[in-house]
Design an enzyme around this catalytic site. Structure first.
Site, PDB file in Angstrom:
ATOM      1  N   ASP A 193       0.853  -1.192   0.000  1.00  0.00           N
ATOM      2  CA  ASP A 193       0.000   0.000   0.000  1.00  0.00           C
ATOM      3  C   ASP A 193       0.891   1.246   0.000  1.00  0.00           C
ATOM      4  OD1 ASP A 193      -2.381   1.465   0.217  1.00  0.00           O
ATOM      5  OD2 ASP A 193      -2.363   1.405   2.411  1.00  0.00           O
ATOM      6  N   HIS A 194       0.635   2.170  -0.891  1.00  0.00           N
ATOM      7  CA  HIS A 194       1.390   3.430  -0.943  1.00  0.00           C
ATOM      8  C   HIS A 194       2.903   3.232  -1.006  1.00  0.00           C
ATOM      9  CE1 HIS A 194      -1.965   6.231  -0.622  1.00  0.00           C
ATOM     10  NE2 HIS A 194      -2.502   5.376   0.231  1.00  0.00           N
ATOM     11  N   HIS A 249      -7.622  10.073   4.148  1.00  0.00           N
ATOM     12  CA  HIS A 249      -7.167   8.907   4.911  1.00  0.00           C
ATOM     13  C   HIS A 249      -7.471   9.101   6.395  1.00  0.00           C
ATOM     14  CE1 HIS A 249      -4.386   8.295   1.375  1.00  0.00           C
ATOM     15  NE2 HIS A 249      -4.927   7.105   1.516  1.00  0.00           N
ATOM     16  N   GLY A 250      -7.640   7.986   7.096  1.00  0.00           N
ATOM     17  CA  GLY A 250      -7.737   8.040   8.555  1.00  0.00           C
ATOM     18  C   GLY A 250      -9.125   8.364   9.058  1.00  0.00           C
ATOM     19  N   HIS A 253      -9.616   5.202  -1.877  1.00  0.00           N
ATOM     20  CA  HIS A 253      -8.874   5.188  -0.599  1.00  0.00           C
ATOM     21  C   HIS A 253      -9.680   5.966   0.424  1.00  0.00           C
ATOM     22  CE1 HIS A 253      -4.630   3.873  -1.756  1.00  0.00           C
ATOM     23  NE2 HIS A 253      -5.374   3.677  -2.835  1.00  0.00           N
ATOM     24  N   GLY A 254      -9.327   5.793   1.696  1.00  0.00           N
ATOM     25  CA  GLY A 254     -10.054   6.527   2.730  1.00  0.00           C
ATOM     26  C   GLY A 254     -11.472   6.014   2.865  1.00  0.00           C
ATOM     27  N   SER A 277     -12.765   4.442   5.213  1.00  0.00           N
ATOM     28  CA  SER A 277     -13.277   4.489   6.582  1.00  0.00           C
ATOM     29  C   SER A 277     -13.970   5.819   6.816  1.00  0.00           C
ATOM     30  CB  SER A 277     -12.124   4.346   7.584  1.00  0.00           C
ATOM     31  OG  SER A 277     -11.545   3.065   7.492  1.00  0.00           O
ATOM     32  N   ASN A 303     -10.193   0.721  -0.091  1.00  0.00           N
ATOM     33  CA  ASN A 303      -9.214   0.558   0.992  1.00  0.00           C
ATOM     34  C   ASN A 303      -9.844   0.911   2.336  1.00  0.00           C
ATOM     35  OD1 ASN A 303      -7.569   0.244  -1.245  1.00  0.00           O
ATOM     36  ND2 ASN A 303      -5.902   1.433  -0.368  1.00  0.00           N
TER      37      ASN A 303
HETATM   38 ZN   LIG Z   1      -4.434   5.268   0.714  1.00  0.00          ZN
END
Ligand SMILES: [Zn+2]
Length: 306
Positions: A80-81, A178-179, A208-209, A211, A230
């Protein structure tokens, strides 16, 4: 079944669901996520960020590969990344079946150059590549203002980037960060933009992100071309909240008493997310073609057909 990332994501793209990619950074999470996916027949991607890789060490990959190979559902193992060619090369040596190279903060031409180099390298050994264009928001944004720093992916740039680099799937910036989001702030996905990008590029799109985003919006994003989502923070937050709760009782000492309740919570989150990204039951769409990564290439040079 351990497969290349491309082979895991392709049926999702074709049949309108997304493969959840869970960031895994310990053995318990690995087992819990895999067994939850097996229970609901969802394919999954074990996503390992360089910071997680550094924490667990190269040896952890042996466990990941063994469990992914033994799994009854399709599994890919992704870096990842990834930030550098060196990091990608190390991942290829260890047996990752997909790598992300994130040059999204570089000027466009440099992002193209770096991503091309990784594609040329990874495709030699049948490993899939995820690129990124546009910038997904900051990690753990402090307020709604910080989300304004997102540079949205444009359809034309996404199409040109895929054409120039040959990536197998593309991470796009469509409103997530993210996060964890601050209280009261939920990302707003630009769903129409996803449709426009999907129409402009031929490869599966990655969110992505995943969550903290609204479940219904993520589900809708999946119907519009997102084929990999993700997920990290939602799973880890629930995991460690339960561990904290269990550890309130000072008499607990044995890991076999402490971990199982928390791993059950991880499984609950994984199963919920499989529902959100519509991947529950998705394992039935695969013909379980092995990734071919373990098969010796004795018939001359590797085939470049990606
Ligand atoms: Zn990401």
């Amino acid at each position: 079944m351990l497969m290349s990332g491309k082979d895991v994501v392709a049926p999702a793209h074709r049949y309108g669901f997304a493969v959840p990619a869970f960031n895994i950074s310990d053995y318990g999470m690995l087992c819990a996520a895999l067994s939850a996916c097996e229970e609901v027949r969802s394919p999954m991607i074990v996503s390992i960020h360089p910071a997680e890789w550094e924490l667990m060490g190269d040896e952890f990959l042996a466990s990941v590969k063994a469990l992914a190979s033994a799994s009854s559902v399709p599994v890919a193992i992704q870096l990842d990344h990834g930030a550098t060619v060196h990091q990608v090369a190390a991942a290829l040596r260890l047996g990752f079946t997909s790598v992300m190279i994130d040059g999204s903060l570089l000027p466009y031409e440099e992002n193209v150059g770096l991503t091309q180099e990784v594609v040329n390298l990874a495709h030699l050994v049948g490993v899939s590549v995820e690129g990124e264009i546009g910038t997904i928001g900051p990690r753990d944004p402090q307020d709604a203002e910080a989300l304004k720093d997102i540079i949205y992916t444009t359809p034309s740039e996404a199409a040109a980037f895929v054409e120039a680099t040959g990536v197998d799937y593309l991470a796009i910036a469509v409103g997530t960060a993210h996060g964890v989001y601050p209280p009261g702030v939920a990302p707003e996905l630009k769903l129409d933009l996803i449709s426009e990008i999907d129409a402009a590029v031929g490869v599966p799109l990655v969110l992505h992100g995943g969550s903290g985003a609204v479940d219904e919006e993520v589900s809708e994003a999946v119907t519009r071309g997102i084929a990999k989502v993700n997920i990290s923070a939602d799973m880890k937050t629930a995991y460690f909240a339960k561990l904290r709760e269990v550890l309130q009782d000072p008499k607990h000492r044995e890991p076999h008493d402490i971990y199982p309740p928390a791993l059950e919570v991880v499984k609950d989150v994984v199963k919920h997310k499989a529902g959100v990204v519509r991947s529950a039951g998705g394992a039935n769409y695969y013909d379980y073609t092995p990734a071919g990564l373990q098969v010796p290439q004795w018939r001359g040079a590797p085939v470049l057909e990606h």
